[in-house]
Write an enzyme that holds these catalytic residues in place. Structure first.
Site, mmCIF file in Angstrom:
data_model
loop_
_atom_site.group_PDB
_atom_site.id
_atom_site.type_symbol
_atom_site.label_atom_id
_atom_site.label_comp_id
_atom_site.label_asym_id
_atom_site.label_seq_id
_atom_site.Cartn_x
_atom_site.Cartn_y
_atom_site.Cartn_z
ATOM 1 N N GLY A 14 18.995 10.278 15.921
ATOM 2 C CA GLY A 14 17.725 9.619 15.610
ATOM 3 C C GLY A 14 17.136 8.911 16.828
ATOM 4 O O GLY A 14 15.915 8.722 16.909
ATOM 5 N N GLU A 66 15.324 11.525 18.575
ATOM 6 C CA GLU A 66 14.155 11.843 17.740
ATOM 7 C C GLU A 66 13.086 10.750 17.875
ATOM 8 O O GLU A 66 11.894 11.040 17.940
ATOM 9 C CB GLU A 66 14.590 12.020 16.282
ATOM 10 C CG GLU A 66 15.415 13.283 16.092
ATOM 11 C CD GLU A 66 16.098 13.369 14.730
ATOM 12 O OE1 GLU A 66 16.709 12.371 14.298
ATOM 13 O OE2 GLU A 66 16.014 14.436 14.102
ATOM 14 N N ALA A 75 20.852 7.389 13.968
ATOM 15 C CA ALA A 75 20.820 6.697 12.679
ATOM 16 C C ALA A 75 22.084 5.858 12.564
ATOM 17 O O ALA A 75 23.114 6.189 13.163
ATOM 18 C CB ALA A 75 20.781 7.731 11.561
ATOM 19 N N GLU A 92 24.417 15.355 15.619
ATOM 20 C CA GLU A 92 24.632 15.322 14.163
ATOM 21 C C GLU A 92 25.659 16.354 13.705
ATOM 22 O O GLU A 92 26.408 16.125 12.758
ATOM 23 C CB GLU A 92 23.306 15.552 13.419
ATOM 24 C CG GLU A 92 22.312 14.402 13.513
ATOM 25 C CD GLU A 92 21.389 14.491 14.728
ATOM 26 O OE1 GLU A 92 21.689 15.251 15.675
ATOM 27 O OE2 GLU A 92 20.373 13.776 14.713
HETATM 28 N N1 CAA Z 1 25.798 4.125 13.944
HETATM 29 C C1 CAA Z 1 26.562 3.033 13.731
HETATM 30 N N2 CAA Z 1 27.310 2.460 14.693
HETATM 31 C C2 CAA Z 1 27.305 3.026 15.901
HETATM 32 C C3 CAA Z 1 26.531 4.164 16.198
HETATM 33 C C4 CAA Z 1 25.741 4.733 15.150
HETATM 34 N N3 CAA Z 1 24.948 5.782 15.354
HETATM 35 N N4 CAA Z 1 26.733 4.498 17.501
HETATM 36 C C5 CAA Z 1 27.591 3.584 18.002
HETATM 37 N N5 CAA Z 1 27.942 2.698 17.047
HETATM 38 C C6 CAA Z 1 28.832 1.551 17.180
HETATM 39 C C7 CAA Z 1 30.281 1.990 17.327
HETATM 40 O O1 CAA Z 1 30.853 2.242 16.053
HETATM 41 C C8 CAA Z 1 30.868 0.795 18.018
HETATM 42 O O2 CAA Z 1 31.091 -0.215 17.072
HETATM 43 P P1 CAA Z 1 32.480 -1.072 17.120
HETATM 44 O O3 CAA Z 1 32.399 -1.851 18.409
HETATM 45 O O4 CAA Z 1 32.395 -1.949 15.901
HETATM 46 O O5 CAA Z 1 33.580 -0.090 17.109
HETATM 47 C C9 CAA Z 1 29.739 0.311 18.933
HETATM 48 O O6 CAA Z 1 28.552 0.890 18.401
HETATM 49 C C10 CAA Z 1 29.894 0.767 20.368
HETATM 50 O O7 CAA Z 1 30.070 2.177 20.357
HETATM 51 P P2 CAA Z 1 31.321 2.920 21.070
HETATM 52 O O8 CAA Z 1 32.491 2.002 21.166
HETATM 53 O O9 CAA Z 1 31.506 4.223 20.371
HETATM 54 O O10 CAA Z 1 30.694 3.129 22.538
HETATM 55 P P3 CAA Z 1 31.059 4.280 23.565
HETATM 56 O O11 CAA Z 1 30.376 3.907 24.837
HETATM 57 O O12 CAA Z 1 32.518 4.541 23.591
HETATM 58 O O13 CAA Z 1 30.383 5.613 22.959
HETATM 59 C C11 CAA Z 1 28.554 6.874 21.952
HETATM 60 C C12 CAA Z 1 28.975 5.679 22.865
HETATM 61 C C13 CAA Z 1 28.925 8.191 22.629
HETATM 62 C C14 CAA Z 1 27.051 6.785 21.800
HETATM 63 C C15 CAA Z 1 29.291 6.766 20.594
HETATM 64 O O14 CAA Z 1 29.106 5.438 20.094
HETATM 65 C C16 CAA Z 1 28.771 7.717 19.566
HETATM 66 O O15 CAA Z 1 29.135 8.878 19.578
HETATM 67 N N6 CAA Z 1 27.905 7.217 18.632
HETATM 68 C C17 CAA Z 1 27.376 8.032 17.550
HETATM 69 C C18 CAA Z 1 26.284 8.938 18.029
HETATM 70 C C19 CAA Z 1 25.800 9.828 16.902
HETATM 71 O O16 CAA Z 1 26.545 10.600 16.315
HETATM 72 N N7 CAA Z 1 24.500 9.729 16.588
HETATM 73 C C20 CAA Z 1 23.872 10.525 15.527
HETATM 74 C C21 CAA Z 1 23.813 9.741 14.258
HETATM 75 S S1 CAA Z 1 23.208 10.708 12.893
HETATM 76 C C22 CAA Z 1 21.546 10.748 13.085
HETATM 77 O O17 CAA Z 1 20.974 10.186 13.996
HETATM 78 C C23 CAA Z 1 20.809 11.568 12.013
HETATM 79 C C24 CAA Z 1 19.342 11.377 11.944
HETATM 80 O O18 CAA Z 1 18.653 10.756 12.692
HETATM 81 C C25 CAA Z 1 18.624 11.941 10.822
#
Ligand code: CAA
Length: 257
Positions: A108, A111, A65, A131
């Site tokens: 997500g 999912e 998400a 999450e």
């Molecule tokens: N939402 C918004 N922005 C996101 C994102 C997300 N889920 N995942 C990555 N991004 C953005 C980062 O903030 C970054 O933006 P900036 O360049 O502006 O800083 C860009 O994408 C590139 O990401 P990274 O620099 O972090 O890339 P990386 O290769 O170093 O790491 C990653 C990759 C491990 C996937 C890391 O981005 C990460 O941990 N992302 C979040 C993953 C996460 O927690 N997902 C679960 C979300 S909650 C959910 O999904 C709930 C639900 O469905 C109900």
């Protein structure tokens, strides 16, 4: 730039939907999910579309998400979240969905992949439900579909630790059905889609529904559903064509009738 790129073909019967928010690793914001839901609405009633392939980029299928959007929603915002209806639309889609997954399929994103009927991934794919690291939990089927697919021990480990699993591990535990070289994932998914697109559409639809019953109901109910579906197919001209074509030693021509 559009959140989604929708390409018909290359062969008739298949559409490829590419998630297109590379700057945020295809994070699933409401607009993207609404677009996906609308695309499936159209595909549902288009008789020329038999199978949908969903993919992302080589780096990310979808990283979950959109966390920035989620941060702007309070309890009421979450309770009234329009995304729930979009997820339901995806799960109600009656035609096969194939997910072609490269890179991260997290939260997500994992999912969404699990909403697909067939999951094909590249060697670089990583699956996870992180999450818990945000102080929340999966909310689009992560605890339910993952557990039904991989069993509770691995589902617990993934959702409670946020640890990712590799493509190999995902194959071993039955989360996906095939691993390809990363650059060939989409091509392979389209090949499978084309194969299915040439089958009898009513049989395809009933097989999908029947297999979903295996996780939605008890065995007796599932077996009853299967038998009814099997009987319904006896009334289709595609069945007659399939049987005659076999006897005449030729390829069947199915018309969805
Ligand atoms: N939402 C918004 N922005 C996101 C994102 C997300 N889920 N995942 C990555 N991004 C953005 C980062 O903030 C970054 O933006 P900036 O360049 O502006 O800083 C860009 O994408 C590139 O990401 P990274 O620099 O972090 O890339 P990386 O290769 O170093 O790491 C990653 C990759 C491990 C996937 C890391 O981005 C990460 O941990 N992302 C979040 C993953 C996460 O927690 N997902 C679960 C979300 S909650 C959910 O999904 C709930 C639900 O469905 C109900």
């Amino acid at each position: 730039m559009s959140n989604l790129i929708i390409t018909k073909g290359p062969e008739k019967g298949v559409i490829l939907i590419t998630l297109n928010r590379p700057e945020v690793l295809n994070a699933l914001n409401t607009a993207l999910l609404a677009g996906l839901s609308a695309a499936l609405d159209k595909a549902e009633i288009d008789p020329d579309i038999k199978v949908v392939v969903i993919t992302g980029s080589e780096k990310a299928f979808a990283a979950g998400a959109d966390i920035n959007e989620m941060a702007s929603r309070n309890l009421v915002g979450i309770l009234e979240d329009p995304r729930v209806a979009h997820w339901q639309r995806i799960s109600r889609f009656s035609k096969p969905i194939i997910a072609a997954i490269n890179g991260f399929a997290l939260g997500g994103g994992c999912e969404l992949a699990m909403h697909a009927d067939i999951l094909i991934c590249g060697e670089n794919a990583r699956f996870g439900q992180p999450e818990i690291n945000l102080g929340i939990m999966p909310g689009a089927g992560g605890t339910q579909r993952l557990t039904r697919t991989v069993g509770s021990a691995l589902a617990m480990q993934m959702t409670l630790t946020g640890e990712q699993i590799t493509a190999q591990r995902a194959l071993q535990c039955g989360l996906i059905s095939e691993i390809c070289p990363t650059e060939l994932t989409v091509e392979r998914a389209i090949k499978i889609a084309e194969n299915i697109a040439n089958k009898a559409p009513i049989a395809v639809r009933l097989i999908k529904e029947s297999i979903h019953k295996a996780s939605d109901t008890d065995l007796a109910t599932g077996l009853r559903f299967e038998r009814h579906a099997f009987s319904i197919l006896a009334g289709t001209s595609d069945r007659a064509e399939g049987l005659i074509a076999f006897q005449e030693k030729r390829q069947p021509i199915f018309k969805g009738q």
